[in-house]
Design a protein around this motif. Structure first.
Motif, PDB file in Angstrom:
ATOM      1  N   TYR A   1      65.235  32.865 -20.487  1.00  0.00           N
ATOM      2  CA  TYR A   1      66.634  33.115 -20.109  1.00  0.00           C
ATOM      3  C   TYR A   1      67.271  31.898 -19.422  1.00  0.00           C
ATOM      4  CZ  TYR A   1      70.548  35.417 -17.700  1.00  0.00           C
ATOM      5  OH  TYR A   1      71.790  35.760 -17.217  1.00  0.00           O
TER       6      TYR A   1
ATOM      7  N   SER B   1      71.062  38.172 -22.422  1.00  0.00           N
ATOM      8  CA  SER B   1      70.878  39.612 -22.700  1.00  0.00           C
ATOM      9  C   SER B   1      71.767  40.099 -23.830  1.00  0.00           C
ATOM     10  CB  SER B   1      71.167  40.433 -21.445  1.00  0.00           C
ATOM     11  OG  SER B   1      72.560  40.465 -21.207  1.00  0.00           O
ATOM     12  N   ARG B   2      72.935  39.506 -23.991  1.00  0.00           N
ATOM     13  CA  ARG B   2      73.954  39.950 -24.970  1.00  0.00           C
ATOM     14  C   ARG B   2      74.450  41.373 -24.662  1.00  0.00           C
ATOM     15  NH1 ARG B   2      74.538  37.201 -29.556  1.00  0.00           N
ATOM     16  NH2 ARG B   2      76.546  38.238 -29.404  1.00  0.00           N
TER      17      ARG B   2
END
Ligand SMILES: Cc1cc2nc3c(=O)[nH]c(=O)nc-3n(C[C@H](O)[C@H](O)[C@H](O)COP(=O)(O)OP(=O)(O)OC[C@H]3O[C@@H](n4cnc5c(N)ncnc54)[C@H](O)[C@@H]3O)c2cc1C
Length: 485
Positions: free
Chosen positions: A215, A230-231
């Motif tokens: 991330y 994360s979208r």
């Protein structure tokens, strides 16, 4: 005698689980109808575009499928103004209570809420609004905000007991499909992230299981972050999932030691920022219309339609900026750094009005969330006077964040004839190289619309004058007192 009913008014909370309004509507024991409004007055507000209405509609379709599996009535899609709906409904029913979440929206939705509040009061309809984010109405300063956030996020989730539900269907009001507007919803030219509660859950699960591992490394890389962030933004913005649901998953995963804690903590920090920014916007909705720090209203930036068209259509001659703007149009998504870069490029390097940037970007961000969007636009414009101003250099960002030009080439395949350094900086092509690569700057790809270094110097000079003014300092103090925890 008119039948007594309740209404659940869906706003930005398109899900069936972990839903306070549904929970309380079911507990109220009166039959209730579920309504999703497609209001011409909000549709005409330029912050929104067809992609948002499509997203909402597809979320409703999924809800209807789930409701039908439970043998319950579907959500009504009403095309028209909220007040007209309730006026017509009142002819045949007595509406006792309306349940919804507390929406922190743009001025148009806020004004509509004020009008409806008055209407409900006059018609003895009770309106129960539930918090979806850790945001308080009318908060004057941030002294106790952080404990409030922690209390909110730790509250138990209210899952509606659907087996007890008695919801009704009012076919006369389900008129969206009969409206001319409906064809905009069917137009799915671009390939956007799938809407709905199931998709949100899939994104959440895959992020916690695996995708979060890189991330932080990839957070600013435009190509990789599409998978390693994360979208969840569109899902949270339209309420396919709530921040409390995310927090519950986080707590469980944390205790069970299933995650890379550093990476997930960084993600959760951003989930908190989300509430922090929405609170900021709630306390100062005027920033939709004017600079956060009033001193910056003295900066006279341009409103040039040709420049706007070049920027919004990805034709500025700066490959990373152009790739971002094309990606946005096609997918509705960019990571944080790229959003910051395209906004600051338009406002500070092209020296254009921040309002045009704010309005256009909101219409193409699938996850448009007014409370994050406006504070961020002002930060990237340098309109606050309390943050260090970063004006991103698109060439530097390109080398650092898209080193192999994977993102640029995905959206600007015409640059593929060039060697990598020239993909990052095509303006450096010599006449000889143009022949060698059979590539004409100005024909195959635009020449830079401005000289970056000159514009940067100009912007810094203009902004510094404002920053050193007395008005700017006074405003900065006011902002700190009101908005800093
Ligand atoms: C000019 C500008 C405008 C923006 N407008 C929006 C907007 O309209 N809607 C929106 O959701 N985000 C907006 N953002 C913030 C951020 O870019 C997106 O939330 C993020 O890129 C969404 O991707 P993700 O869900 O994969 O993020 P992740 O990195 O996985 O973050 C998880 C969640 O945290 C929240 N979040 C992430 N970054 C921030 C931040 N900096 N501030 C507040 N909350 C954050 C979002 O809800 C996001 O879904 C904007 C940023 C800028 C610079």
């Amino acid at each position: 005698v008119k039948e007594e009913i309740n209404i659940v008014w869906l706003k930005r909370d398109f899900r069936l689980s972990a839903h306070d309004a549904f929970y309380h509507a079911i507990e109220s024991h009166l039959p209730f109808a579920i309504v999703c409004f497609f209001e011409p007055s909000i549709i005409n507000d330029k912050h929104h575009s067809a992609r948002h209405w499509q997203y909402i509609f597809h979320s409703v379709l999924e809800m209807n499928e789930k409701l039908s599996q439970k043998q319950l009535s579907p959500v009504l899609c009403y095309y028209g103004e909220v007040k007209d709906f309730f006026e017509d409904l009142g002819k045949n029913y007595v509406v006792k209570t309306v349940f919804s979440h507390l929406e922190i929206g743009v001025q148009t939705t806020f004004n509509r809420d004020l009008e409806i509040k008055k209407f409900f009061k006059e018609n003895k309809i009770l309106w129960k609004e539930f918090k979806q984010n850790a945001v308080k109405r009318g908060l004057r300063n941030r002294k106790n905000w952080l404990p409030f956030y922690h209390e909110f996020i730790n509250q138990p989730i209210l899952n509606p007991e659907w087996e007890k539900a008695k919801n009704i269907y009012l076919p006369a009001f389900d008129n969206l499909k009969k409206s001319d507007f409906y064809k905009n919803i069917l137009d799915t030219k671009y390939c956007f992230q799938k809407a709905g509660e199931d998709a949100a859950q899939e994104y959440l699960d895959s992020f916690f299981e695996k995708r979060h591992k890189n991330y932080l490394q990839n957070i600013s890389r435009p190509f990789e972050s599409v998978n390693t962030c994360s979208r969840l933004s569109a899902h949270i913005a339209w309420g396919n999932i709530s921040v409390k649901q995310i927090f519950q998953v986080y707590k469980k995963a944390y205790l069970e030691n299933q995650i890379n804690k550093k990476q997930i903590n960084a993600f959760m920090e951003r989930v908190r920022w989300r509430c922090h920014f929405i609170q900021k916007f709630e306390s100062e909705i005027i920033i939709e219309k004017q600079c956060f720090n009033q001193a910056f209203s003295n900066l006279k930036r341009n409103r040039d339609k040709t420049v706007f068209d070049a920027w919004s259509n990805g034709k500025t001659g700066f490959p990373l900026v152009d790739a971002c703007m094309i990606a946005l149009k096609e997918t509705g998504y960019l990571n944080f750094r790229m959003r910051a870069m395209v906004a600051s490029f338009y406002i500070n390097i092209l020296w254009q009005d921040w309002k045009w940037a704010a309005m256009y970007l909101s219409s193409v961000f699938l996850d448009f969330e007014p409370g994050i969007h406006y504070p961020q636009i002002h930060m990237q414009a340098g309109n606050t006077g309390i943050h260090t101003l970063r004006i991103y250099n698109p060439y530097k960002q390109s080398y650092e964040k898209d080193t192999e030009a994977k993102f640029i080439l995905k959206w600007l395949p015409q640059l593929s004839k060039l060697p990598i350094e020239l993909i990052h900086e095509p303006h450096k092509l010599t006449a000889m190289e143009e022949m060698m690569y059979d590539f004409r700057l100005g024909i195959n790809y635009p020449k830079p619309i401005v000289d970056f270094e000159n514009q940067l110097k100009f912007a810094k000079k203009e902004i510094a004058i404002i920053l050193h003014s007395k008005q700017c300092q006074q405003e900065a103090n006011r902002i700190k007192n009101q908005h800093v925890n």
